[in-house]
Motif scaffolding. Structure first.
Motif, PDB file in Angstrom:
ATOM      1  N   GLN A   1      -2.751   2.138  -5.862  1.00 23.09           N
ATOM      2  CA  GLN A   1      -4.006   1.901  -6.569  1.00 23.09           C
ATOM      3  C   GLN A   1      -3.933   2.388  -8.015  1.00 23.09           C
ATOM      4  O   GLN A   1      -4.411   1.717  -8.928  1.00 23.09           O
ATOM      5  N   GLN A   2      -3.298   3.542  -8.231  1.00 21.82           N
ATOM      6  CA  GLN A   2      -3.152   4.038  -9.592  1.00 21.82           C
ATOM      7  C   GLN A   2      -2.259   3.121 -10.418  1.00 21.82           C
ATOM      8  O   GLN A   2      -2.543   2.853 -11.593  1.00 21.82           O
TER       9      GLN A   2
ATOM     10  N   LEU B   1      -2.268  -5.934  -5.467  1.00 20.51           N
ATOM     11  CA  LEU B   1      -1.865  -5.259  -4.234  1.00 20.51           C
ATOM     12  C   LEU B   1      -1.972  -6.228  -3.069  1.00 20.51           C
ATOM     13  O   LEU B   1      -2.835  -7.116  -3.058  1.00 20.51           O
TER      14      LEU B   1
ATOM     15  N   ASP C   1      -4.436   0.244 -11.377  1.00 25.51           N
ATOM     16  CA  ASP C   1      -5.428   0.616 -12.387  1.00 25.51           C
ATOM     17  C   ASP C   1      -4.797   0.761 -13.766  1.00 25.51           C
ATOM     18  O   ASP C   1      -5.418   0.443 -14.786  1.00 25.51           O
TER      19      ASP C   1
ATOM     20  N   PRO D   1       0.798  -1.225   0.000  1.00 25.89           N
ATOM     21  CA  PRO D   1       0.000   0.000   0.000  1.00 25.89           C
ATOM     22  C   PRO D   1       0.832   1.276   0.000  1.00 25.89           C
ATOM     23  O   PRO D   1       0.324   2.349  -0.350  1.00 25.89           O
TER      24      PRO D   1
END
Length: 262
Positions: free
Chosen positions: A177-178, A188, A181, A132
């Motif tokens: 997260q980006q 993750l 994506d 994270p």
């Protein structure tokens, strides 16, 4: 001083960057050690490789001290000759590209900064599991340069063209997260190294010959190795290093001011 450790357990080769005090920044010793590690595990009976970095960063990029030392050298003489990879890469490209030629799957466990050289090293793995706290950047534009460690072969396999352009043009880090994506990472996990280990154990339990064949076929299906692009990386980078625009970028970064281009 050791830069990389290699251990083998249950048919899994664990390759760890061990320069935690420098966030595993890449200097000449690290380049040599990473290439040697790739050669060693490729020749071993390992069925899968887990690639990780000790400390709070997977790899924060090129050691800036080492970058400064190379400024006085002839960039073309340093970059353009094909010294590695059976005559397809230079030593910097081999840091990332050797993992694409290791005949078994390579899983990178990523945490913290994964910048520049570290980003391209990670892209050389078959899969990337990110924590994270990941911050990932195609960092070279920060120094007035272009990706030249295999990034222009590896990045287009993972992301759309506009995403590759944004990452390359801006050098802006993106979070976990980006990165997921956009396709920079595979998945993750709160504990990326533990997740990479679990995936490696799953793969190691499959037919070793079938896994090797699968990697070879998938690599071929997704375009194989582009020697021409690797050469183009080196040629374009050699045109930039030490020139006025690039020197102004470096000076501005060191002086913590905006660059002024003429």
């Amino acid at each position: 001083m050791s830069r990389v450790s290699i251990t083998h357990e249950n048919h899994i080769a664990h390759v760890r960057l061990t320069r935690a005090d420098k966030m595993n920044a890449v200097d000449q010793d690290m380049i040599d050690a990473i290439i040697a590690a790739g050669q060693e595990v490729a020749a071993s009976d390992a069925r899968v490789v887990v690639l990780s970095g000790e400390g709070r960063a997977f790899c924060a990029g090129i050691d800036i001290g080492g970058l400064g030392k190379s400024m006085g050298n002839d960039p073309e003489a340093a970059l353009v000759p094909r010294s590695h990879g059976d005559g397809t890469t230079n030593q910097w490209q081999e840091v990332a590209m050797i993992w694409t030629r290791v005949p078994v799957p390579v899983i990178a466990a990523l945490q913290g900064p994964v910048f520049g050289a570290g980003c391209q090293l990670a892209l050389g793995a078959d899969m990337r599991i990110a924590g994270p706290d990941l911050q990932m950047s195609v960092m070279e534009m920060k120094w007035g340069l272009v990706p030249d460690m295999g990034g222009m072969v590896l990045l287009p396999r993972l992301v759309r063209e506009d995403v590759a352009r944004r990452l390359t043009y801006t050098a802006t880090p993106v979070g976990a997260q980006q990165a997921l994506d956009w396709g920079l990472v595979t998945e993750l996990a709160d504990e990326p190294l533990a997740a990479a280990q679990a995936l490696a154990e799953e793969i190691a339990g499959k037919s070793p010959s079938a896994i090797r064949a699968a990697k070879a076929l998938i690599t071929q299906s997704y375009g194989g190795y582009s020697d021409a692009i690797l050469m183009a990386e080196s040629v374009e980078q050699a045109k930039l290093i030490g020139q006025p625009d690039q020197m102004e970028v470096v000076a501005a970064a060191m002086q913590k001011r905006a660059p002024v281009f003429r």
